[in-house]
Each structure stands twice: as structure tokens, then as C-alpha cells.
Motif scaffolding. Structure first.
Motif, PDB file in Angstrom:
ATOM      1  N   THR A  28       0.658  -1.105  -0.042  1.00 24.56           N
ATOM      2  CA  THR A  28       0.059   0.541  -0.021  1.00 24.56           C
ATOM      3  C   THR A  28       0.521   1.347  -0.024  1.00 24.56           C
ATOM      4  N   PHE A  29       1.192   1.072  -1.400  1.00 24.50           N
ATOM      5  CA  PHE A  29       2.806   2.869  -1.220  1.00 24.50           C
ATOM      6  C   PHE A  29       1.375   3.917  -1.881  1.00 24.50           C
ATOM      7  N   GLN A  30       1.914   4.917  -1.153  1.00 16.72           N
ATOM      8  CA  GLN A  30       0.736   6.588  -1.060  1.00 16.72           C
ATOM      9  C   GLN A  30       1.460   6.610  -2.976  1.00 16.72           C
ATOM     10  N   SER A  31       2.737   6.997  -2.521  1.00 13.78           N
ATOM     11  CA  SER A  31       3.098   7.062  -4.315  1.00 13.78           C
ATOM     12  C   SER A  31       3.692   5.678  -4.962  1.00 13.78           C
ATOM     13  N   GLY A  32       3.647   4.391  -4.882  1.00 17.25           N
ATOM     14  CA  GLY A  32       4.099   3.800  -5.819  1.00 17.25           C
ATOM     15  C   GLY A  32       5.600   3.193  -5.488  1.00 17.25           C
ATOM     16  N   TYR A  33       6.375   4.010  -4.230  1.00 16.79           N
ATOM     17  CA  TYR A  33       7.026   3.162  -4.038  1.00 16.79           C
ATOM     18  C   TYR A  33       8.341   3.951  -2.455  1.00 16.79           C
ATOM     19  N   CYS A  34       8.960   3.379  -1.952  1.00 16.52           N
ATOM     20  CA  CYS A  34       9.049   3.199  -0.330  1.00 16.52           C
ATOM     21  C   CYS A  34      10.383   2.806  -0.626  1.00 16.52           C
ATOM     22  N   VAL A  35      11.509   4.301  -0.328  1.00 17.56           N
ATOM     23  CA  VAL A  35      12.382   3.909  -0.079  1.00 17.56           C
ATOM     24  C   VAL A  35      13.271   3.801   1.866  1.00 17.56           C
ATOM     25  N   LEU A  36      13.932   2.864   1.833  1.00 16.19           N
ATOM     26  CA  LEU A  36      14.033   2.727   3.333  1.00 16.19           C
ATOM     27  C   LEU A  36      15.987   3.126   3.323  1.00 16.19           C
ATOM     28  N   LYS A  37      16.116   4.095   3.832  1.00 22.67           N
ATOM     29  CA  LYS A  37      17.823   4.929   3.745  1.00 22.67           C
ATOM     30  C   LYS A  37      18.175   4.322   4.277  1.00 22.67           C
ATOM     31  N   GLU A  38      18.295   4.045   5.429  1.00 25.24           N
ATOM     32  CA  GLU A  38      19.060   3.163   6.346  1.00 25.24           C
ATOM     33  C   GLU A  38      19.298   1.820   6.388  1.00 25.24           C
ATOM     34  N   LYS A  39      18.846   1.427   5.602  1.00 23.20           N
ATOM     35  CA  LYS A  39      18.971  -0.107   4.853  1.00 23.20           C
ATOM     36  C   LYS A  39      19.311  -0.176   3.476  1.00 23.20           C
ATOM     37  N   LYS A  40      19.316   1.026   2.508  1.00 19.78           N
ATOM     38  CA  LYS A  40      19.733   1.641   1.560  1.00 19.78           C
ATOM     39  C   LYS A  40      18.784   0.444   0.296  1.00 19.78           C
ATOM     40  N   VAL A  41      17.284   0.454   0.795  1.00 20.66           N
ATOM     41  CA  VAL A  41      16.402  -0.699   0.129  1.00 20.66           C
ATOM     42  C   VAL A  41      15.537   0.736  -0.504  1.00 20.66           C
ATOM     43  N   VAL A  42      15.358   0.026  -2.048  1.00 11.54           N
ATOM     44  CA  VAL A  42      14.254   0.355  -3.311  1.00 11.54           C
ATOM     45  C   VAL A  42      12.629   0.386  -3.709  1.00 11.54           C
ATOM     46  N   VAL A  43      11.290   0.353  -2.259  1.00  9.80           N
ATOM     47  CA  VAL A  43      10.771  -1.388  -3.089  1.00  9.80           C
ATOM     48  C   VAL A  43      10.268  -0.152  -4.537  1.00  9.80           C
ATOM     49  N   LEU A  44       9.714  -0.737  -5.278  1.00  5.85           N
ATOM     50  CA  LEU A  44       8.632  -0.253  -6.201  1.00  5.85           C
ATOM     51  C   LEU A  44       7.856  -0.956  -6.204  1.00  5.85           C
ATOM     52  N   ASN A  45       6.745  -0.110  -6.504  1.00  8.93           N
ATOM     53  CA  ASN A  45       4.953  -1.380  -6.848  1.00  8.93           C
ATOM     54  C   ASN A  45       4.929  -2.558  -7.902  1.00  8.93           C
ATOM     55  N   LYS A  46       5.004  -3.825  -7.795  1.00  3.62           N
ATOM     56  CA  LYS A  46       5.076  -4.673  -8.766  1.00  3.62           C
ATOM     57  C   LYS A  46       4.171  -4.738 -10.087  1.00  3.62           C
ATOM     58  N   PHE A  47       3.054  -3.744  -9.841  1.00  3.52           N
ATOM     59  CA  PHE A  47       2.327  -4.049 -10.852  1.00  3.52           C
ATOM     60  C   PHE A  47       2.169  -2.257 -11.511  1.00  3.52           C
ATOM     61  N   PHE A  48       3.416  -0.950 -11.587  1.00  2.00           N
ATOM     62  CA  PHE A  48       3.443  -1.162 -12.473  1.00  2.00           C
ATOM     63  C   PHE A  48       4.709  -1.766 -13.818  1.00  2.00           C
ATOM     64  N   GLN A  49       4.452  -0.766 -15.261  1.00  2.00           N
ATOM     65  CA  GLN A  49       4.202  -1.216 -16.506  1.00  2.00           C
ATOM     66  C   GLN A  49       5.810  -0.559 -16.873  1.00  2.00           C
ATOM     67  N   THR A  50       6.233  -0.914 -17.396  1.00  2.00           N
ATOM     68  CA  THR A  50       7.789   0.213 -17.611  1.00  2.00           C
ATOM     69  C   THR A  50       8.271   1.793 -17.830  1.00  2.00           C
ATOM     70  N   GLU A  51       6.843   2.085 -18.463  1.00  7.00           N
ATOM     71  CA  GLU A  51       6.953   3.391 -18.167  1.00  7.00           C
ATOM     72  C   GLU A  51       6.137   4.528 -16.511  1.00  7.00           C
ATOM     73  N   GLY A  52       5.517   3.197 -16.053  1.00  6.42           N
ATOM     74  CA  GLY A  52       5.577   3.718 -14.581  1.00  6.42           C
ATOM     75  C   GLY A  52       7.008   3.283 -13.522  1.00  6.42           C
ATOM     76  N   ARG A  53       7.520   2.164 -13.898  1.00  5.37           N
ATOM     77  CA  ARG A  53       8.696   2.164 -13.630  1.00  5.37           C
ATOM     78  C   ARG A  53       9.786   3.245 -13.711  1.00  5.37           C
ATOM     79  N   ILE A  54       9.650   3.115 -14.919  1.00  4.63           N
ATOM     80  CA  ILE A  54      10.644   4.005 -15.141  1.00  4.63           C
ATOM     81  C   ILE A  54      10.744   6.324 -14.983  1.00  4.63           C
ATOM     82  N   ASN A  55       9.892   6.510 -14.785  1.00  6.60           N
ATOM     83  CA  ASN A  55       9.320   7.933 -14.058  1.00  6.60           C
ATOM     84  C   ASN A  55       9.178   8.006 -12.858  1.00  6.60           C
ATOM     85  N   THR A  56       8.979   6.601 -12.056  1.00  9.68           N
ATOM     86  CA  THR A  56       9.394   7.014 -10.409  1.00  9.68           C
ATOM     87  C   THR A  56      10.190   6.485 -10.228  1.00  9.68           C
TER      88      THR A  56
END
Length: 88
Positions: A28-56
Motif C-alpha cells: 500500500t504505497f501512496q506514491s508507488g514506492y518506498c525507500v528504506l534509507k538506513e538499509k539502502k532498499v528501494v521498493v517499487l510497486n510491482k504492478f507498475f508497467q515499464t513506463e511507470g517504473r522508469i518515471n518513478t
């Protein structure tokens, strides 16, 4: 910039070379992504298509702490291209 799998692969490589773990998950990402800066992890919504992933990822790159000297020459050029798009 073209919205192709090759472009996405290049941007993903920048994130990974910068020391971040990039994951695609559902959640449940409001923005379509989540960044865990301390752990250096970026989580993107897996339902995004290629264009959405690139833009994010293009929106996210300026927020990440990526040192340019860690990147390959190809990734440095791609990062410069992405950052110039952000400032247009």
C-alpha cells in the motif's frame, strides 16, 4: 528518453551500482514506492508497467545518496541524462 526495457535496465543498474537493493513488491504505497534509507532498499510497486517504473525511478534518483564515482562510465552518462530531464 524512450520507455523501453533497456532504459529501465540502465536506470535500475544506476540504483544497484549506487549500493541500493531494488525490489518490486506489492503493498500500500501512496506514491508507488518506498525507500528504506538506513538499509539502502528501494521498493517499487510491482504492478507498475515499464513506463511507470522508469518515471518513478527518475523521480527517486535525486533523493538517493548515490556517489557518482561508484558508477560505471555508462551508468554515469545515464545518470547525467536522467538528471538533465529532472531539471527541464
Amino acid at each position: 528518453m524512450k520507455y523501453t526495457q533497456t532504459t529501465l535496465d540502465k536506470i535500475e543498474r544506476i540504483v544497484e551500482e549506487g549500493g541500493y537493493l531494488l525490489r518490486y513488491e506489492k503493498g500500500t504505497f501512496q506514491s508507488g514506492y518506498c525507500v528504506l534509507k538506513e538499509k539502502k532498499v528501494v521498493v517499487l510497486n510491482k504492478f507498475f508497467q515499464t513506463e511507470g517504473r522508469i518515471n518513478t525511478l527518475v523521480d527517486l534518483l535525486p533523493q538517493l545518496d548515490i556517489h557518482i564515482d561508484l558508477l560505471t562510465h555508462e551508468s554515469q552518462k545515464m545518470l547525467d541524462e536522467v538528471m538533465s530531464i529532472e531539471h527541464e
